[in-house]
Design an enzyme around this catalytic site. Structure first.
Site, PDB file in Angstrom:
ATOM      1  N   ASP A 169      -3.234  -3.698  -0.694  1.00 49.16           N
ATOM      2  CA  ASP A 169      -2.664  -3.479   0.746  1.00 49.16           C
ATOM      3  C   ASP A 169      -1.570  -4.516   1.155  1.00 49.16           C
ATOM      4  OD1 ASP A 169      -2.128  -3.084   3.382  1.00 49.16           O
ATOM      5  OD2 ASP A 169      -3.986  -2.106   3.975  1.00 49.16           O
ATOM      6  N   LYS A 194       4.073  -1.094  10.211  1.00 51.62           N
ATOM      7  CA  LYS A 194       3.997  -2.553  10.680  1.00 51.62           C
ATOM      8  C   LYS A 194       5.508  -2.862  10.412  1.00 51.62           C
ATOM      9  CE  LYS A 194      -0.261  -1.270  11.663  1.00 51.62           C
ATOM     10  NZ  LYS A 194      -1.390  -1.327  10.820  1.00 51.62           N
TER      11      LYS A 194
HETATM   12  C1  LIG Z   1      -2.293  -0.497  10.245  1.00 49.39           C
HETATM   13  C2  LIG Z   1      -3.023  -0.831   8.994  1.00 49.39           C
HETATM   14  C3  LIG Z   1      -3.373   0.147   8.008  1.00 49.39           C
HETATM   15  C4  LIG Z   1      -3.436   1.659   8.424  1.00 49.39           C
HETATM   16  O1  LIG Z   1      -1.893   2.150   8.657  1.00 49.39           O
HETATM   17  P1  LIG Z   1      -1.831   3.498   9.767  1.00 49.39           P
HETATM   18  O2  LIG Z   1      -0.321   3.277   9.473  1.00 49.39           O
HETATM   19  O3  LIG Z   1      -2.087   2.891  11.097  1.00 49.39           O
HETATM   20  O4  LIG Z   1      -2.451   4.587   9.164  1.00 49.39           O
HETATM   21  C5  LIG Z   1      -3.963  -0.092   6.711  1.00 49.39           C
HETATM   22  N1  LIG Z   1      -3.965  -1.219   6.428  1.00 49.39           N
HETATM   23  C6  LIG Z   1      -3.511  -2.408   7.304  1.00 49.39           C
HETATM   24  C7  LIG Z   1      -3.610  -3.729   6.887  1.00 49.39           C
HETATM   25  C8  LIG Z   1      -3.185  -2.203   8.415  1.00 49.39           C
HETATM   26  O5  LIG Z   1      -2.643  -3.124   9.141  1.00 49.39           O
END
Ligand SMILES: *Cc1c(COP(=O)(O)O)cnc(C)c1O
Length: 394
Positions: A169, A194
């Site tokens: 991730d 993000k």
């Molecule tokens: C926000 C986030 C997610 C989930 O993403 P969404 O777009 O809110 O579904 C997954 N991994 C990390 C590290 C995040 O910050």
């Protein structure tokens, strides 16, 4: 040619009209000349030209074979988990994103998929947790919210030797700072909500695979389950990505200054930022990424839910909100916000103390952000002193 230039010029000019901005193909279907004879698009869940541009862009930026766009980061994670079958097991970082933890524990566990959580800052812990059922290793680096760093290349060597997949991730770093695929990862996932979107105006997720074959498998689930990203939001992510590299430079620069300020403040207990030379994996972060990111976490000397709640409710420029990676700075209290779905004992064991506060450092001038934090400490300390004064009097 430098990477940013190459990236900006990889966004295609519209072949039909010459439009310099990617057209938004707001359509559900595409007219066919004869059954099955079309221009590569038949139905917009399966494929949409605006989404295709985004999918190719992220694949290129992450140096992968295939990119796929989803309605959210969690929808992207969900599509990856569909690669597994009942009886398969996952090894995941212990301070994993709360929403991923909920998906693993409250959805996939009941389908017979078990997850083991380890501190992946030490690759040995991942190796120790392997068993014959392990099919997937799940990293977040930097992790959320304690900014732990996992050595991607070292863990990729473990996953390759054991025949399981490695997914990273990469939300916190973004491909402007870190590219897990060249380091050996099989899959990269993003909450494009993000840094990639970058303007706090959409929800989106992206997957990139190292191989065409793996990309095709996940694409099957993307189409079969249908949690795709719509054309307008695809366009917004493309637009955000155009300035990613520039934005990340400023996020990193300001975050470094703020981490140094916090480290010198008497009311702060610990500062978590991979750019600090005393961060336990500073050297790994330096080796595998081009910068240390825009997220800084810290704990207070007074380690209580109440003290943190007071702090996060008292800032001016830092807005109290979940999420990160946007232009405006955000502040959040992990225990009561992003990590509230994680039981307190598991949360604390992963280093997320009651007073842990996470900052998403935005694009304001760093000196203004530091002033905001300094003023907040001053206000909080005055309150604390008044309180103890009252205690003394009675
Ligand atoms: C926000 C986030 C997610 C989930 O993403 P969404 O777009 O809110 O579904 C997954 N991994 C990390 C590290 C995040 O910050």
């Amino acid at each position: 040619m430098q990477e940013t230039t190459a990236f900006i010029h990889s966004i295609p000019v519209d072949p039909l009209t010459g439009a310099i901005s990617v057209p938004i193909y707001q359509t559900s279907t595409f007219v066919q000349e004869a059954p099955g004879v079309h221009k590569g698009y038949d139905y917009a869940r399966s494929n949409n030209p605006t989404r295709s541009v985004l999918e190719n862009l992220i694949a290129g930026l992450e140096k992968g074979a295939r990119g796929l766009a989803f309605a959210s980061g969690l929808a992207a994670i969900d599509a990856i988990l569909k690669l597994l079958s009942s009886g398969d097991e996952i090894i995941a970082v212990d301070d994993i994103y709360g929403g991923a933890f909920r998906l693993f524990e409250q959805v996939y566990r009941k389908f017979g998929i078990q997850v083991h959580y380890v501190d992946a800052a030490c690759p040995e812990n991942v190796f120790q947790a392997l068993n014959k059922n392990t099919k997937l290793i799940w990293l977040e680096t930097p992790s959320n919210p304690t900014l732990k760093i996992a050595d991607i290349a070292a863990i990729a060597a473990i996953s390759r030797a054991s025949g399981c997949l490695l997914c990273v991730d990469n939300t916190f770093a973004s491909p402007a700072l870190q590219k897990p695929i060249p380091l050996g990862a099989d899959i990269v996932v993003h909450s494009a909500t993000k840094y990639l979107g970058g303007h706090s105006d959409l929800i989106a997720g992206l997957v990139v695979t190292a191989t065409e074959e793996l990309g095709e498998k996940i694409r099957f689930y993307q189409n079969a389950a249908g949690a795709i990203l719509g054309p307008f939001d695809s366009w917004l992510v493309i637009r955000g990505m155009e300035t990613l590299s520039l934005r990340m430079r400023q996020h990193c620069d300001s975050a470094q200054q703020i981490a140094a300020f916090l480290q010198g403040h008497p009311e702060v207990d610990r500062v978590f930022y991979p750019g600090l030379p005393d961060h336990p994996n500073h050297d790994v972060a330096k080796r595998q990424s081009r910068g240390f990111g825009g997220i800084v976490s810290f704990t207070l000397k007074e380690d209580s839910l109440q003290a943190a709640r007071r702090f996060v409710s008292s800032t001016g420029l830092f807005k109290l909100a979940e999420s990160l990676g946007g232009i405006k700075s955000l502040i959040s209290h992990s225990a009561e916000m992003t990590h509230k779905t994680i039981p307190p004992d598991i949360r604390r064991a992963a280093g997320v103390n009651d007073s842990l506060i996470r900052l998403s450092v935005g694009l304001e001038d760093a000196e203004d952000l530091i002033t905001d934090l300094r003023n907040t400490f001053d206000r909080i300390i005055v309150k604390t002193n008044k309180y103890s004064l009252r205690l003394k009097n009675c």
